[in-house]
Scaffold this motif. Structure first.
Motif, PDB file in Angstrom:
ATOM      1  N   ASP A 131       0.854  -1.196   0.000  1.00 45.82           N
ATOM      2  CA  ASP A 131       0.000   0.000   0.000  1.00 45.82           C
ATOM      3  C   ASP A 131       0.886   1.240   0.000  1.00 45.82           C
ATOM      4  N   VAL A 161      -0.479   5.795   2.562  1.00 37.83           N
ATOM      5  CA  VAL A 161      -0.993   5.634   3.927  1.00 37.83           C
ATOM      6  C   VAL A 161      -0.568   6.840   4.768  1.00 37.83           C
ATOM      7  N   ALA A 185      -2.743  -2.974   9.150  1.00 34.25           N
ATOM      8  CA  ALA A 185      -2.238  -3.409   7.844  1.00 34.25           C
ATOM      9  C   ALA A 185      -2.071  -4.920   7.815  1.00 34.25           C
ATOM     10  N   ILE A 192       3.809  -0.694   3.738  1.00 39.00           N
ATOM     11  CA  ILE A 192       3.148   0.593   3.556  1.00 39.00           C
ATOM     12  C   ILE A 192       4.210   1.657   3.283  1.00 39.00           C
ATOM     13  N   SER A 246      -4.776   2.659  -0.729  1.00 36.45           N
ATOM     14  CA  SER A 246      -5.888   2.933   0.183  1.00 36.45           C
ATOM     15  C   SER A 246      -6.149   4.410   0.421  1.00 36.45           C
ATOM     16  N   HIS A 301      -5.379   5.688   3.166  1.00 34.32           N
ATOM     17  CA  HIS A 301      -5.843   5.600   4.551  1.00 34.32           C
ATOM     18  C   HIS A 301      -5.562   6.930   5.237  1.00 34.32           C
ATOM     19  N   LEU A 310      -7.394   1.072   5.561  1.00 36.56           N
ATOM     20  CA  LEU A 310      -6.180   0.267   5.394  1.00 36.56           C
ATOM     21  C   LEU A 310      -6.439  -1.222   5.607  1.00 36.56           C
TER      22      LEU A 310
END
Length: 453
Positions: free
Chosen positions: A59, A62, A82, A90, A308, A310, A335
């Motif tokens: 990801d 984040v 996560a 991340i 994401s 997030h 996430l």
């Protein structure tokens, strides 16, 4: 003697899903053999029927918010979430933490905060703001994966946006050392002209951040890329209106990549109730037809990847303003749920899990230059046992995020993560209370801090 062998009737390899045994030693995949191959190992695990073995999600977008706003999120809670969502890497954004990651000392503070807490691997973006232009190279040399810039106000005072002239200067500087510019692309003049009184109406909120804001900003980024040659990435694309412009830029050979997010692929404006500020994000979730076109953009290769974005906040900031979209914090906490959310929406469209994992694992790893996102000999054993046909309803109170608020609350999703391995070590197991986050000493953090190559 291997440390671990994982066997499954479906393992996602370079050849697609096949029955296989994956042998691991020293945190690295050493062999991929027939599923019933006699392999000596200290631990031999066979996944139950219905679970597949796949690479961990990478990801690349984040917001962890530590240091400085750890009441919003932090490395301990974010990386536990996560791991529970099958995410093994991340890349943390530079803003919402205080100080933002715009200097080498600020980067070192972030690394110091992350190192003793990270359950998954963590890398870092740097930031390009008016105050550090001309001084970006030291951050690049210190290992950030690129530079985040806003073209409109970011929402936090310590991370101001770049003017058109400053964007050009940043792009020229970053191109000079071969770096990467990642852009929140909304045009401030369009946003100013579309501004309204806020309130609880979701359609009023969407009208305040129209497609034209993304279109104008992305046109400006394309022009800057054409002039400077900088590698640029469009973050969280919301508007499908811009896809033809991006396709033309790619056909021209310009080095531009594009991402979209699980919430843009899962939700539609027509289904968002007035006052439902859990759904507020910038740019906003648009209509059903727009969502269909974003999926088509992924299928056509105009959109490269899914991340994401997030972006958590406290419950009060997100929900404590009486449903007023003008006052609520803009960001989706997703996430832990990104993989099942995207898989659920993709599955309904007849797309494959292999396609989803390309967009969320292989493509994201390639984007930031990491040798992750693959199950192959020589790769780190960052793996996930995933049950794609298992159904669950999202209970926000069970999420690992620090503030258990999410637009996905109450959604029925396909796909449950059962086990997550980082370098061959279990960092999450669905039925093991040692991984529920209640006792931090039950499993010491195993995440590594990453630097760009």
């Amino acid at each position: 003697m291997y440390d671990l062998v994982i066997r499954s009737a479906r393992v996602l390899t370079e050849q697609g899903f096949i029955p296989a045994a994956v042998a691991i030693a020293g945190g690295v995949i050493r062999a991929i053999a027939p599923v019933d191959a006699p392999l000596a190992a200290r631990q031999d695990v066979t996944l139950p029927v219905g679970q597949v073995l796949q690479p961990g999600i990478v990801d690349t977008h984040v917001h962890v918010n530590e240091p400085g706003r750890t009441d919003w999120e932090g490395f301990a809670s974010a990386t536990r979430a996560a791991a529970a969502g099958g995410v093994t890497t991340i890349i943390d954004m530079p803003l919402n933490s205080i100080p933002p990651t715009t200097t080498v000392p600020a980067l070192e503070r972030k690394r110091a905060a992350a190192a003793p807490q990270a359950t998954v691997d963590v890398g870092f973006w740097g930031g390009a703001i008016p105050g550090n232009l001309g001084s970006l190279r030291p951050l690049h040399d210190a290992g950030v994966f690129g530079f985040k810039a806003f073209l409109s106000p970011s929402g936090v005072d310590e991370f101001p946006h770049l003017s058109s002239e400053q964007l050009e200067a940043a792009a020229t500087e970053i191109a000079g050392f071969g770096g990467l510019l990642v852009v929140h692309a909304e045009d401030p003049s369009v946003l100013e002209s579309a501004e309204n009184a806020g309130g609880t109406g979701y359609r009023d909120f969407v009208a305040s951040r129209p497609d034209a804001a993304e279109d104008a900003a992305i046109a400006r980024v394309i022009a800057v890329v054409r002039r400077t040659g900088v590698r640029a990435h469009i973050l969280h694309l919301s508007s499908a209106l811009v896809l033809p412009r991006l396709a033309a830029a790619r056909a021209e050979g310009l080095p531009i990549t594009v991402e979209t997010c699980p919430h843009y692929l899962s939700f539609a404006a027509e289904s968002i109730a007035d006052g439902a500020t859990a759904f507020k994000c910038c740019p906003p979730i648009r209509g059903e037809d727009n969502r269909d076109l974003l999926w088509q953009g992924l299928a056509d290769g105009v959109i490269d990847l899914i991340a994401s974005d997030h972006s958590p906040a406290t419950r009060e900031l997100k929900l404590g303003h009486g449903g007023d979209f003008g006052l609520a914090w803009g960001g989706i906490s997703g996430l832990q749920l990104s993989l099942p959310a995207v898989w659920t929406a993709a599955r309904a469209r007849g797309l494959t899990l292999e396609q989803v994992l390309h967009w969320m694992s292989r493509a994201t790893a390639d984007f930031v230059g990491l040798p992750a996102g693959r199950v192959r000999v020589g790769a780190a054993a960052d793996l996930v046992a995933f049950a794609p046909e298992e159904v669950f309803t999202v209970d926000v109170d069970t999420l690992r995020h620090k503030n258990r608020v999410s637009a996905f609350g109450g959604a029925t999703l396909f796909g449950r993560v059962h086990t997550t391995w980082l370098a061959g070590n279990v960092i999450y197991a669905v039925d093991d209370t040692a991984f529920d986050g209640s006792d931090a000493s039950a499993r010491p953090p195993a995440g590594r801090l990453l630097t760009a190559r």
